[in-house]
Design a protein around this motif. Structure first.
Motif, short mmCIF file in Angstrom:
data_model
loop_
_atom_site.label_atom_id
_atom_site.label_comp_id
_atom_site.label_asym_id
_atom_site.label_seq_id
_atom_site.Cartn_x
_atom_site.Cartn_y
_atom_site.Cartn_z
N ALA A 72 0.83 -1.21 0.00
CA ALA A 72 0.00 0.00 0.00
C ALA A 72 0.87 1.26 0.00
O ALA A 72 0.59 2.21 -0.74
CB ALA A 72 -0.93 -0.01 1.20
N LEU A 73 1.92 1.25 0.80
CA LEU A 73 2.81 2.40 0.85
C LEU A 73 3.55 2.61 -0.48
O LEU A 73 3.71 3.74 -0.92
CB LEU A 73 3.82 2.24 1.99
CG LEU A 73 3.27 2.33 3.40
CD1 LEU A 73 4.34 1.97 4.42
CD2 LEU A 73 2.73 3.72 3.67
N ALA A 74 3.95 1.53 -1.09
CA ALA A 74 4.69 1.62 -2.35
C ALA A 74 3.84 2.22 -3.46
O ALA A 74 4.36 2.83 -4.39
CB ALA A 74 5.19 0.24 -2.77
N HIS A 75 2.52 2.07 -3.36
CA HIS A 75 1.62 2.59 -4.39
C HIS A 75 0.85 3.82 -3.91
O HIS A 75 -0.16 4.20 -4.49
CB HIS A 75 0.66 1.49 -4.85
CG HIS A 75 1.34 0.42 -5.62
ND1 HIS A 75 1.90 -0.69 -5.03
CD2 HIS A 75 1.58 0.29 -6.95
CE1 HIS A 75 2.45 -1.46 -5.95
NE2 HIS A 75 2.27 -0.88 -7.13
N ASP A 76 1.32 4.43 -2.83
CA ASP A 76 0.70 5.63 -2.26
C ASP A 76 -0.80 5.47 -2.02
O ASP A 76 -1.59 6.38 -2.25
CB ASP A 76 0.95 6.86 -3.16
CG ASP A 76 2.42 7.21 -3.22
OD1 ASP A 76 3.10 7.09 -2.18
OD2 ASP A 76 2.89 7.60 -4.30
N CYS A 77 -1.19 4.30 -1.55
CA CYS A 77 -2.61 4.04 -1.23
C CYS A 77 -2.95 4.70 0.11
O CYS A 77 -2.14 4.70 1.03
CB CYS A 77 -2.88 2.54 -1.14
SG CYS A 77 -2.59 1.66 -2.68
N THR A 78 -4.13 5.25 0.18
CA THR A 78 -4.56 5.89 1.42
C THR A 78 -5.42 4.96 2.26
O THR A 78 -5.64 5.23 3.44
CB THR A 78 -5.36 7.16 1.13
OG1 THR A 78 -6.48 6.84 0.32
CG2 THR A 78 -4.48 8.20 0.43
N HIS A 79 -5.90 3.88 1.67
CA HIS A 79 -6.76 2.94 2.39
C HIS A 79 -6.38 1.50 2.03
O HIS A 79 -5.91 1.24 0.93
CB HIS A 79 -8.23 3.14 2.02
CG HIS A 79 -8.79 4.44 2.50
ND1 HIS A 79 -8.55 5.63 1.85
CD2 HIS A 79 -9.57 4.73 3.57
CE1 HIS A 79 -9.16 6.60 2.48
NE2 HIS A 79 -9.79 6.08 3.54
N ILE A 80 -6.64 0.62 2.97
CA ILE A 80 -6.52 -0.81 2.73
C ILE A 80 -7.88 -1.40 3.07
O ILE A 80 -8.38 -1.24 4.18
CB ILE A 80 -5.43 -1.46 3.62
CG1 ILE A 80 -4.06 -0.85 3.32
CG2 ILE A 80 -5.41 -2.97 3.42
CD1 ILE A 80 -2.96 -1.32 4.25
N ALA A 81 -8.48 -2.06 2.10
CA ALA A 81 -9.82 -2.64 2.30
C ALA A 81 -9.72 -4.16 2.22
O ALA A 81 -8.92 -4.70 1.45
CB ALA A 81 -10.78 -2.12 1.25
N PHE A 82 -10.55 -4.82 3.00
CA PHE A 82 -10.61 -6.27 3.00
C PHE A 82 -11.96 -6.73 2.50
O PHE A 82 -12.98 -6.11 2.79
CB PHE A 82 -10.38 -6.83 4.41
CG PHE A 82 -8.96 -6.71 4.88
CD1 PHE A 82 -8.07 -7.75 4.69
CD2 PHE A 82 -8.52 -5.55 5.49
CE1 PHE A 82 -6.76 -7.63 5.10
CE2 PHE A 82 -7.21 -5.43 5.92
CZ PHE A 82 -6.32 -6.47 5.73
N GLU A 83 -11.96 -7.82 1.76
CA GLU A 83 -13.20 -8.41 1.29
C GLU A 83 -14.02 -8.89 2.49
O GLU A 83 -13.47 -9.35 3.48
CB GLU A 83 -12.88 -9.60 0.39
CG GLU A 83 -14.08 -10.36 -0.11
CD GLU A 83 -13.70 -11.59 -0.92
OE1 GLU A 83 -14.62 -12.30 -1.34
OE2 GLU A 83 -12.51 -11.85 -1.10
N LYS A 84 -15.32 -8.76 2.39
CA LYS A 84 -16.19 -9.26 3.44
C LYS A 84 -16.16 -10.79 3.38
O LYS A 84 -16.59 -11.39 2.39
CB LYS A 84 -17.61 -8.75 3.24
CG LYS A 84 -18.55 -9.18 4.34
CD LYS A 84 -19.93 -8.60 4.12
CE LYS A 84 -20.86 -9.05 5.23
NZ LYS A 84 -22.21 -8.50 5.01
N LEU A 85 -15.66 -11.41 4.43
CA LEU A 85 -15.48 -12.86 4.43
C LEU A 85 -16.51 -13.58 5.30
O LEU A 85 -16.37 -14.75 5.58
CB LEU A 85 -14.07 -13.20 4.90
CG LEU A 85 -12.97 -12.68 3.97
CD1 LEU A 85 -11.61 -12.92 4.58
CD2 LEU A 85 -13.07 -13.32 2.61
#
Length: 116
Positions: A72-85
């Motif tokens: 996420a940091l390498a791609h400058d992402c501001t959020h990390i989302a997880f699939e609803k499992l």
């Protein structure tokens, strides 16, 4: 998911579910052998193996979560989302193979690592 613990939106694949399951099967196999032996020494060995497997799997899940945050940091992402499992066991074939997967643990580790 084809054997990956996590697939990112950037196309990255992280962790190997098949490897994790292999290690778990090997542990269960050795544990079963120790239980059949039934001696005190076997019991102590079984406890030791359990502790080592638990430590190994926790470390592996930490490494996966760290790799998610680094991706996420390498791609400058501001959020990390997880699939609803929720109810995942009902949605996949051969669910018993996956019932001990630590999806929630990976999510918890990723949440606190991302917050740092």
């Amino acid at each position: 998911m084809d054997g990956h613990l996590a697939v990112t939106s950037t196309g990255g694949v992280i962790g190997n579910a098949d490897y994790l399951n292999h290690k778990r099967r090997e542990y269960e196999k050795r544990r079963g052998q120790m239980q059949q032996t039934g001696t005190r020494s076997a019991h102590l060995t079984m406890k030791s193996l359990g502790g080592r497997f638990a430590n190994w799997s926790e470390d592996y899940l930490h490494r996966v979560s760290k790799a998610l945050v680094q991706e996420a940091l390498a791609h400058d992402c501001t959020h990390i989302a997880f699939e609803k499992l929720k109810h995942i066991r009902n949605r996949i074939s051969n669910a018993s193979k996956f019932q001990q997967w630590a999806f929630r643990r990976i999510q918890e580790y990723t949440e606190y690592k991302a917050a740092e």
